[in-house]
Design an enzyme around this catalytic site. Structure first.
Site, PDB file in Angstrom:
ATOM      1  CG  ASP A 303    -118.860 -26.786 -33.092  1.00  0.00           C
ATOM      2  OD1 ASP A 303    -118.126 -25.840 -32.785  1.00  0.00           O
ATOM      3  OD2 ASP A 303    -118.573 -27.648 -33.951  1.00  0.00           O
ATOM      4  CG  ASN A 311    -113.943 -20.790 -43.373  1.00  0.00           C
ATOM      5  OD1 ASN A 311    -114.612 -20.000 -44.041  1.00  0.00           O
ATOM      6  ND2 ASN A 311    -113.831 -20.685 -42.074  1.00  0.00           N
ATOM      7  CG  HIS A 316    -111.291 -17.362 -44.454  1.00  0.00           C
ATOM      8  ND1 HIS A 316    -111.563 -18.018 -43.281  1.00  0.00           N
ATOM      9  CD2 HIS A 316    -110.038 -17.760 -44.825  1.00  0.00           C
ATOM     10  CE1 HIS A 316    -110.531 -18.774 -42.935  1.00  0.00           C
ATOM     11  NE2 HIS A 316    -109.587 -18.642 -43.858  1.00  0.00           N
ATOM     12  CG  ASP A 320    -116.492 -14.044 -42.948  1.00  0.00           C
ATOM     13  OD1 ASP A 320    -116.255 -14.921 -42.086  1.00  0.00           O
ATOM     14  OD2 ASP A 320    -115.706 -13.121 -43.216  1.00  0.00           O
ATOM     15  CG  ASP A 346    -117.726 -23.596 -36.038  1.00  0.00           C
ATOM     16  OD1 ASP A 346    -117.133 -23.341 -34.968  1.00  0.00           O
ATOM     17  OD2 ASP A 346    -117.656 -24.706 -36.593  1.00  0.00           O
TER      18      ASP A 346
END
Length: 427
Positions: A303, A311, A316, A320, A346
């Site tokens: 994680d 973000n 975003h 990405d 994530d």
């Protein structure tokens, strides 16, 4: 009785009159009586008779045989020849080779009647056969798939325009060639050349589907994925006279299938295997560990730390791009037999196969941390990452993939509580 209109071509007046009387007596209609070949050709074009009765010994610049050839080939009207005797028949056997297409003078009315009726019958039969052949050819040529017809020996008889387009062969080039010379098929699964399927179906009498991954090597050496079947052709008595191969270019269908499979098993953003494919490979690893007592594997649950902040700060789009870059970093740490997958958001998972012990897994976790710490340049922003990693392995003889992932997830949260960029082993 069918009222047949006949053109008589006879240059002698009395025989012409007698012929007309005989024809009328037999129920026929005499449209014209003409003396020369040139006039006969003109009258056929004007009156459209059903049949021409012509004297071979016709006087004039064009003899009777030449006139008959023009009438039959240009106007497609049947001709019955009048000959002076059997000796003349022998001299012109090429024209008088068909049974009953001539009458020897002097004749009796029954012979004349029989010759005319046979000529009309043969003409109608050939016309029907020609029309049927033309109609069948039009149907085959209009089909949206390739069609190739072979003789009983497996050699090509005809092919439609779609078959020409796909194979790269013209029908004129392919005629008479062995099917495998034009339809060069390879089974992509086994990499083997497929033999003449026409011969197979002709011997067995059964419809044969093309192998699932049949690839046609065209005349120019290109590869085309094709599919469909080969079937035997039978006559009215059930005897096999050849075969018909029907196929289509299924390259686009194969590409669509591959895309669907890829979308079902791979993450759309990073291109990594998704949860479904990871669970399938993890299940296979569990099965291998049951068969081999010395086979060990490990699962790592990752994680990313503080991904939400990236973000929120950069948007975003950058988020990405960041995930895609992390995916490439993780791939660079793998061996060829290992699997890294994106579980969502994530979260990533790694399957390490055929390890010696847990030390291999911890070394790999450390390698991941070192790789992630190297800065990433995304749209002018220098970003780095750390991950909390949970590790478990098959020392407990897991039977359910979900239990392995659960324990790796528990270990990951333990690592996250210890601080950023650490790993923990499930105990």
């Amino acid at each position: 009785m069918f009222s047949c209109k006949i053109l008589v071509v006879e240059d002698e007046k009395i025989p012409a009159s007698n012929i007309k009387k005989s024809l009328q007596k037999l129920g026929y209609s005499v449209s014209e009586i003409t003396k020369c070949g040139e006039e006969a050709i003109k009258k056929v074009a004007e009156t459209h008779p059903h049949l021409v009765l012509i004297n071979i010994c016709l006087a004039g610049e064009i003899d009777g045989l030449h006139v008959a050839d023009i009438i039959e080939n240009r106007f497609h009207v049947p001709v019955v020849y009048l000959t002076e005797g059997l000796e003349y028949k022998t001299l012109h056997k090429n024209h008088l080779s068909e049974p009953f297409n001539y009458v020897v003078k002097p004749f009796i009315e029954s012979d004349l009647h029989f010759a005319i009726e046979m000529a009309l019958y043969n003409y109608q039969s050939k016309k029907i056969l020609h029309e049927e052949k033309h109609r069948l050819g039009a149907i085959i040529n209009s089909m949206g798939c390739a069609v190739i017809v072979t003789y009983a020996n497996g050699c090509i008889q005809m092919m439609n325009p779609i078959a020409e387009l796909i194979t790269g062969w013209k029908q004129s080039e392919a005629f008479g060639k062995d099917l495998v010379e034009v339809v060069n098929l390879v089974d992509k699964d086994g990499g083997e050349t497929i033999k003449n399927l026409a011969i197979h179906v002709i011997k067995t009498g059964e419809v044969l589907n093309l192998p699932e991954n049949s690839t046609l090597i065209t005349k120019d050496g290109n590869e085309v994925a094709i599919g469909d079947n080969v079937a035997p052709i039978r006559d009215q008595n059930g005897n096999i006279t050849g075969s018909v191969l029907v196929f289509q270019d299924i390259t686009k269908r194969k590409q669509t299938e591959a895309e669907l499979i890829h979308n079902a098993f791979y993450d759309g953003l990073t291109g990594l295997p998704n949860r479904v494919l990871f669970l399938e490979r993890l299940t296979q690893a569990i099965e291998r560990s049951r068969r081999r007592s010395d086979y060990y594997f490990a699962v790592l649950f990752l994680d990313l730390d503080d991904f939400k902040k990236i973000n929120d700060r950069f948007g975003h789009g950058i988020g990405d791009d960041f995930l895609v870059a992390i995916a490439r970093r993780l791939e660079s740490c793998l061996r060829s037999a290992d699997t890294v997958a994106r579980f969502g958001g994530d979260e990533f998972t790694v399957l390490l196969e055929d390890i010696k012990d847990i030390t291999d897994a911890t070394n790999f976790a450390q390698r991941i941390q070192d790789s992630l710490r190297s800065p990433l340049n995304l749209n002018g922003h220098q970003l780095s990452a750390t991950a909390s990693i949970g590790i478990t392995w098959n020392f407990r003889n897991y039977e359910d993939p979900a239990n392995l992932l659960r324990d790796a997830d528990i270990a990951m949260y333990r690592a996250k509580r210890q601080g950023k960029g650490t790993y923990a082993i499930f105990n």
